[in-house]
Design an enzyme around this catalytic site. Sequence first.
Site, short mmCIF file in Angstrom:
data_model
loop_
_atom_site.label_atom_id
_atom_site.label_comp_id
_atom_site.label_asym_id
_atom_site.label_seq_id
_atom_site.Cartn_x
_atom_site.Cartn_y
_atom_site.Cartn_z
N ASP A 1 -0.06 7.26 -3.30
CA ASP A 1 -1.25 7.05 -4.12
C ASP A 1 -1.53 8.21 -5.06
O ASP A 1 -1.71 8.03 -6.27
CB ASP A 1 -2.48 6.84 -3.23
CG ASP A 1 -2.63 5.41 -2.75
OD1 ASP A 1 -1.86 4.55 -3.19
OD2 ASP A 1 -3.53 5.15 -1.94
N HIS B 1 0.85 -1.18 0.00
CA HIS B 1 0.00 0.00 0.00
C HIS B 1 0.89 1.23 0.00
O HIS B 1 2.12 1.15 0.12
CB HIS B 1 -0.93 0.00 1.21
CG HIS B 1 -2.14 -0.87 1.05
ND1 HIS B 1 -3.13 -0.59 0.13
CD2 HIS B 1 -2.50 -2.03 1.68
CE1 HIS B 1 -4.06 -1.53 0.20
NE2 HIS B 1 -3.71 -2.41 1.12
#
Length: 364
Positions: A160, A130
């Site tokens: 992200d 992640h």
Amino acid sequence: MKPLSGLRIIEFDGLGPVTFAGMVLADLGAEVLRLSRNAAAGTAAFSEVGGEVLHRGRPAVGVNLKDPVDHARVLQLIGAADAVIEGFRPGVMERLGLGPEACATVNPRLVYGRITGWGQTGPMAQQVGHDLNYIALTGALHATGEPDRPPRPPLNLVGDYGGGAMLVVVGVLAGLLEARATGRGRVVDAAMTDGSALLMSLFHALKARGMWSDSRGANLLDGGAPFYRCFTCRDGGFVAVGALEPQFYAALITGLGLTADEAPQFDMAGWPALHTRFETLFAARDRDDWAERFAGTDACVTPVLSLTEAPAHPHNRARTTFAGTPLQPAPAPRFDGTVAVPVARPADLSLDAALMAWIAESPV
């Protein structure tokens, strides 16, 4: 008309950076179709939580990519598209028969944007992770947080959204410009590790010149300087102080009732004592008292607003920085002649309806 009006983009539904990239492209005027593996595209839990914002401006189209009929129809849509964006692990799209080579056979001009954590190649390409894992590998995470505590996650803005979504948007737009000139598309490999590393360019430059150390909280921009950090106020609120330049620092210490002799700016040996002095001063008044005291000055002091408070700030209201229902960040950047208002998520489309809308105008 918005800058990307007329561009058609296929977004293979996912979480995090692909969703954000699709939102940005739609905000800029591209016609985006979000292909969802869920037949009930709008009912997934994440869609219910974030879909009104993150899925704004583009309809969902439910597809079963393993069904030969749906697969063929998706290829038809790709044949009429300018770009594709996807965020699956390397090899997934190839196994589905929708990788860059398969898509190029129906559309040689297609720009194919791929977002992953580790990239399409490299020893960790197939490893799960992640945002926090990706920025950990680049040095960005190590540089964040307090010196005597573990690094603190900087939300998922760095990996992200900054290193992944925004750079795939840049890559896709660059590829589209090239495709217009050459008639050939490109594959854009947007790895969050690469992007996060790129965002750290300034700090590598400073380190190379001996102006940045690997010690957290000991540098100019990481809270080590008493004139570039946040302070707690009497009411428990916070102010952000960014008085880097000498003239801004002079305005800061004047507002605090200090003199240059009492608080020399670049005496690093005296920074710990100056931290303590500033902490005591800021703790003597409420946050909004300080905001009012420094308003209109060059001291670079602002209140730290919560997500609830930010939309009500006069500057944000004047620029309509937040708008829509539910209240959300408006599209950015702004362009002359356009209104930066979020476009609500359209009703979901069937695959047949999407084909009718696209293929009737652009036969394959």
